[in-house]
Design an enzyme around this catalytic site. Sequence first.
Site, PDB file in Angstrom:
ATOM      1  CE1 TYR A  54     -47.729 -79.545 -34.617  1.00  0.00           C
ATOM      2  CE2 TYR A  54     -46.096 -77.866 -34.147  1.00  0.00           C
ATOM      3  CZ  TYR A  54     -46.475 -79.196 -34.149  1.00  0.00           C
ATOM      4  OH  TYR A  54     -45.617 -80.156 -33.695  1.00  0.00           O
ATOM      5  CD  GLU A  81     -16.339 -72.046 -35.364  1.00  0.00           C
ATOM      6  OE1 GLU A  81     -15.280 -71.831 -35.968  1.00  0.00           O
ATOM      7  OE2 GLU A  81     -16.808 -73.188 -35.207  1.00  0.00           O
ATOM      8  CG  ASP A  83     -12.610 -73.525 -33.878  1.00  0.00           C
ATOM      9  OD1 ASP A  83     -12.041 -72.675 -33.169  1.00  0.00           O
ATOM     10  OD2 ASP A  83     -13.530 -74.252 -33.464  1.00  0.00           O
TER      11      ASP A  83
END
Lengths: 363, 363
Positions: B98, B196, B248
């Site tokens: 920007y 995690e 997981d």
Amino acid sequence: MSADNEQQAREQLIDLAAQFYDQFELGEIPHMDVPTRTKSNIEYDEDLDVWVYGDRTSTRSANSVRGARKLLKAVYTIEFLSDQLEQDRSSTLRELYYLSESWDNENAQFNDQDESNQLVEDLEIVSGATREDFHMRPEESGATIMGPLFLREQTRRGEREIHCQEDVGEGGYQIPNNPDTIEFLDSDAEFILCVETGGMRDRLVENGFDEEYGALIVHLKGQPARATRRITKRLHDELDIPVTVFADGDPWSYRIYASVAYGSIKSAHLSEYLATPEAQYIGIQPADIVEYDLPTDPLSDSDINALESELEDPRFQTDYWEEQIELQLDIGKKAEQQALASRGLDFVTETYLPERLEAMGVL
Amino acid sequence: MSADNEQQAREQLIDLAAQFYDQFELGEIPHMDVPTRTKSNIEYDEDLDVWVYGDRTSTRSANSVRGARKLLKAVYTIEFLSDQLEQDRSSTLRELYYLSESWDNENAQFNDQDESNQLVEDLEIVSGATREDFHMRPEESGATIMGPLFLREQTRRGEREIHCQEDVGEGGYQIPNNPDTIEFLDSDAEFILCVETGGMRDRLVENGFDEEYGALIVHLKGQPARATRRITKRLHDELDIPVTVFADGDPWSYRIYASVAYGSIKSAHLSEYLATPEAQYIGIQPADIVEYDLPTDPLSDSDINALESELEDPRFQTDYWEEQIELQLDIGKKAEQQALASRGLDFVTETYLPERLEAMGVL
């Protein structure tokens, strides 16, 4: 404070189990009445300024095998929660779901996590307690606070007294899963500034905005977690200071504001606990896009649909929001918080926020 | 430590600009050589145990209008970064994009954020510095640490000394965007346990696993942010303790492990800075699903595709991973970390992790 809630939550759970017992004794089919959780049974409470359930109730009854299984699961869950509270332990919704596999009665095991989540919500509504009172931790962690606030957190390892500027790194104070373990000891804060994006939060901290203006900078991290909404409400109520929300200038960010201010229809039973109806929206407003000539992106089709559905949403039915949303549909543009950097890195802290806060009567 | 890096980064940026100047003086067309960033130009460095770029380079040259504009943008960006370092300020990638709208030369303004991001990556590679050395903050914030570690963080507001168990709430110590502002003062930690999910991180903290086993619990929050990977690497190197990853039991989580251990191909120039090739995978392993008889979900088609593509991924070409992935394809199942709760809330800390850590030679 928090221990009381938990003691009360435990008693309410046991009362619920006792009800089933009484129903059995009276020869009635055991049942539990829960407010109907549909859009048509949601009402605006003018006094509390939040959405609450209406009078309609649904009955969970053991008059079918399916219904009986539901109540059996409720009883097992009540026993688990009551033990958990007695032992001062906690768990997540997902752990509860998996844990049911270890329960000795196979009929009490949950089929999927939706079922266990829904049951915990029912128990919240019926007992008038919150999931946090049951010591059910959310999966999503809260965000951070930076600002002139000295607090005491009751942790499992003892009390911690932390000043949210002097005792923390640049990352700030990490809000715990259950912010009701926090006591606010002292604060010079003038107002609370909830900030959607990490980039803007870091800009404000780097520029010392919290120090110069007495702002408590609460990072929302997109759609805010329960813990973040809860602490925002408590900061507002207990420090008696205004809450402002600073987000991107698009319909998704207006929903972030609405979730801070009004909560969601799905969890109307938590409005009093989580919502801060006095929260004001600083921006980015569609009017700012025009006034400050910000770099923009065109509205996508899904942006336009979202804006149109906000015009129908009772939470946005105020003159302010109707005007802003119609202006945005008219100009067909959206802008991000960080687009303010197109006017220089200090524009947001030296010009934009002071001007907006003054216009809103906060400064 | 960190100030040196920044001084060096600034000098390297200025050297780069000086090169263009020299090229002009010699009557050459200004240009900049950057390693080619494609899969075919990535090599495994056996000594460092990480992926690095090969010898092929691409040239950004001012021999076309488009090329000349790219170099002009590079020069403006170098000036901005050099000023930023001199003033000890910082900014985000999005702010840089920007901000270019305020640059006086319209040709120097970025067309989109991809362009500015890519340029900063080029400057990282050519200067041998990192984005953090340029004081470019990531948008994504790092996660939290809980464990026996006493550290000093150099903040803009002075030094903060923080013990990551005694001076923090239950949320832990929030990792700052640039962890190279941290100095490790003292630690009794035996190993690092990267976790995690938030639910499991909270379980370990509630059960006091960090206290009992001398574990530094680093929350990964899904795919870890740069700051989280950087601090994990530094903890490993400077405290000289093993790193373990607990996630997981599905292909997406194996990628989380790979990003901690090896980094991504897209940012091979950062491998030395971000990757911890010594990191070991604790689980959930496909073998655990069988051994501990965990509640599972069937593999979806996209899970199967991901596992098959991991078998082709050089980062997974070890006997260990081939065996585990083939086992998983064979049983057709996956399991979450929190599925361990089906054996009770303490099973993970009393049985599973101690057994695994012992088998891995960490305990």
